[in-house]
Design a protein around this motif. Structure first.
Motif, PDB file in Angstrom:
ATOM      1  N   THR A 217      64.251  82.891  37.885  1.00  9.21           N
ATOM      2  CA  THR A 217      63.172  83.819  38.234  1.00  9.21           C
ATOM      3  C   THR A 217      63.147  85.028  37.300  1.00  9.21           C
TER       4      THR A 217
ATOM      5  N   ARG B 169      54.595  83.899  39.981  1.00  8.65           N
ATOM      6  CA  ARG B 169      55.303  82.771  40.592  1.00  8.65           C
ATOM      7  C   ARG B 169      56.633  83.178  41.207  1.00  8.65           C
ATOM      8  N   PHE B 170      56.957  84.469  41.160  1.00  8.72           N
ATOM      9  CA  PHE B 170      58.244  84.903  41.712  1.00  8.72           C
ATOM     10  C   PHE B 170      58.275  84.622  43.211  1.00  8.72           C
TER      11      PHE B 170
ATOM     12  N   LEU C 208      53.791  91.734  37.048  1.00 13.19           N
ATOM     13  CA  LEU C 208      54.659  91.008  37.960  1.00 13.19           C
ATOM     14  C   LEU C 208      54.480  89.524  37.711  1.00 13.19           C
ATOM     15  N   ASP C 209      55.564  88.786  37.850  1.00 12.81           N
ATOM     16  CA  ASP C 209      55.516  87.342  37.699  1.00 12.81           C
ATOM     17  C   ASP C 209      54.857  86.756  38.954  1.00 12.81           C
TER      18      ASP C 209
ATOM     19  N   ARG D 269      64.107  84.844  34.235  1.00 11.63           N
ATOM     20  CA  ARG D 269      63.906  84.260  32.917  1.00 11.63           C
ATOM     21  C   ARG D 269      64.952  84.685  31.906  1.00 11.63           C
TER      22      ARG D 269
ATOM     23  N   PHE E 121      62.269  91.462  40.306  1.00 14.28           N
ATOM     24  CA  PHE E 121      60.835  91.339  40.558  1.00 14.28           C
ATOM     25  C   PHE E 121      60.041  92.435  39.871  1.00 14.28           C
ATOM     26  N   ASP E 122      60.482  93.667  39.967  1.00 19.06           N
ATOM     27  CA  ASP E 122      59.698  94.790  39.453  1.00 19.06           C
ATOM     28  C   ASP E 122      60.634  95.906  38.992  1.00 19.06           C
TER      29      ASP E 122
ATOM     30  N   LEU F 106      63.064  84.135  47.796  1.00 20.20           N
ATOM     31  CA  LEU F 106      64.253  84.009  46.960  1.00 20.20           C
ATOM     32  C   LEU F 106      65.383  83.332  47.732  1.00 20.20           C
TER      33      LEU F 106
END
Lengths: 283, 247
Positions: free
Chosen positions: A38, B89-90, B86-87, A40, A170-171, A227
């Motif tokens: 996730t 697909r997360f 933001l991704d 990457r 995520f952010d 997650l």
């Protein structure tokens, strides 16, 4: 088809050790692999994996030549993996544009150091092959304690910092503005990747670590909305692939690590094709 | 002084790489106010927001937020940046994203508390996403994603909500709904919105801050289309709204 395999499990310690190793390693790699996929950072995991060979080679050389029997190659692997993770982490935080070059350099230099030290160690060099391609059938009871201990460390860290690691993956920008120490959690995540890579080297060897780290998590990603679910499913898949790979490889005497990877790869391809993720139809 | 303004800029200049972005600016936003920062692209709007957050330091002059240097009170500001990368697909649920607003403030580890969940659900209700709390982030529409990010800023329980271009690429109906949500939130907190588009803003806000290197502050009642045309040229969409017209 698997009767010989089941007989072997009933009869031999090494088979039971191998199965238990698959379970213990699967727990760590399913959880940490989900972060790797996730966030990457597959390429970073690859760099760390290959650097591990350097640490194992050095530890193996000194333990053989100077008769330091307490110097298990695992210790060399852990030190090399953490050093590689922190180096890559600092570089990517400080100088983003050079990140891929540094990873490539660490990747190759780690391999080179490992090959040199192993070549200078007296013996037949069969260790090089087992480090490169895995030696799950050679796991001793002593190794299992080390694997279990690393597993516990990884689990405790993820349980304690789950929410923080999630927001950083995520952010990152939001996390930074909220006063969360993004650098700390990123380096912590890379250290988790490093420890997991060391565990995986036992199962599939340096060269194939990335596949077993990322394929279960990537497959789980197709079916997971959070997650946590991604992690649980990835753990299950990882254990299933290792167990099934061991069973398939036993009778024909195939290399276990490579068989495990082929099993994971086939399932990944099938899921991709059925989910239409590989090609989009033109109609 | 007990009655500190929420934000105050005094004689502020900011230069970046030898280029002056803001020059000799003064402004003040009172607690409880709904203010809008407008101006042409490249005029310094986002710079103003980053100065309020303490992410940038003024070259000369001073910024105070709630009477303090902004970096010290950043946790009291709920901020939504203009470009949210933001991704899609997360694997996170809507509730997971809002709960992220409860992190920080020295909480270094451990699970969310019941208080965290209450604050997150309240924020979701305010942006009308509570029924989608268990949906994955990837299934939300563009407007819903924007509202979710606002909810996350609200879940921080900020005293100042600072939104950079919250309505970019939204269709006018969604944009209008979003401003109504902000209008409701304004009952509890100071709201500052950055926009290049005055179409809906003027009927909700009490103060318009125009930025084009210089800063001009106007109460909404004084807004004239002609004035904008003078300051920005013709690139501003302006519809005259009476503040008390029916919605």
């Amino acid at each position: 088809m698997f009767t010989e395999f089941f007989e072997a499990v009933a009869r031999f310690d090494f088979m039971r050790h191998a199965l238990l190793t698959g379970v213990l390693v699967g727990v760590a790699s399913g959880i940490v692999g989900t972060y790797v996929v996730t966030r990457r950072i597959t390429y970073i995991a690859g760099g760390i994996a290959h650097a591990v060979l350097g640490g194992m080679g050095i530890a193996f050389y000194f333990s053989t030549v100077y008769k330091l029997s307490y110097l298990h190659p695992y210790y060399g692997a852990v030190v090399a993996a953490l050093a590689a993770a922190l180096t890559i982490g600092f570089v990517s935080l400080r100088a983003k544009q050079r990140e891929d070059t540094i990873i490539g350099a660490i990747w190759a230099i780690g391999m080179a150091v490992g090959v040199l030290f192993i070549s200078q160690t007296p013996g037949y060099g069969e260790n090089l092959m087992s480090y490169l391609f895995g030696n799950i059938l050679l796991v001793s009871a002593n190794d299992l304690y080390l694997i279990g201990a690393l597993d516990v460390v990884i689990l405790l860290i993820v349980i304690a910092f789950y929410n923080q690691l999630q927001v950083v993956c995520f952010d990152e920008e939001f996390a930074r503005i909220r006063g969360i120490n993004v650098e700390f959690y990123y380096l912590l995540l890379l250290c988790l990747v490093a420890l997991t890579v060391v565990l995986l080297v036992t199962v599939v060897g340096v060269v194939m670590v990335i596949a077993l780290l990322t394929l279960p998590a990537a497959i789980a990603g197709f079916f997971s909305r959070t997650l946590k679910k991604n992690m649980v499913l990835a753990v299950g898949l990882s254990i299933a692939f290792t167990t099934f790979g061991l069973a398939v490889s036993y009778s024909p005497n195939l290399p276990a690590g490579a068989t495990i990877i082929i099993v994971a790869g086939i399932v990944y391809l099938l899921v991709m094709l059925s989910k239409g993720g590989l090609f989009t139809r033109g109609s | 002084m007990t009655d500190q303004p929420a934000v105050i800029f005094e004689n502020l200049s900011f230069a970046y790489g030898g280029r002056t972005v803001i020059e000799g600016g003064n402004l003040s936003i009172d607690v409880g106010e709904f203010a809008c920062i407008v101006g042409p692209n490249g005029g310094g709007k986002t710079t103003l927001a980053k100065l309020m957050l303490g992410l940038l330091k003024p070259t000369t002059g001073s910024v105070r937020v709630f009477g303090k240097p902004p970096a010290q009170v950043r946790s009291r500001i709920g901020y939504m940046p203009q470009h949210i990368q933001l991704d899609p697909r997360f694997p996170v649920s809507v509730l997971d994203v809002v709960l992220m607003g409860r992190l920080g403030n020295g909480k270094l580890f451990g699970p969310y508390t019941a208080d965290d969940r209450r604050a997150a659900e309240l924020a979701l209700r305010e942006v009308e996403l509570l029924d989608k709390r268990d949906r994955p982030f990837s299934e939300l529409s563009g407007g819903e994603q924007r509202r979710l990010i606002i909810a996350r800023a609200v879940a921080c329980e900020p005293e100042l909500l600072l939104l950079d271009e919250p309505t970019t690429n939204l269709d006018p109906r969604v944009e209008r709904e979003l401003y109504k949500v902000l209008d409701d939130l304004n009952r509890r907190m100071t709201v500052v919105v950055i926009s290049h588009d005055m179409a809906f803003v003027s009927q909700f806000v009490q103060k318009v801050i125009c930025v084009k290197r210089q800063i001009h502050v106007h109460p909404t009642s004084a807004i004239e289309g002609k004035m904008f045309a003078e300051i920005f040229g013709e690139d501003i969409r302006m519809i005259r709204h009476d503040r008390h017209s029916e919605h």
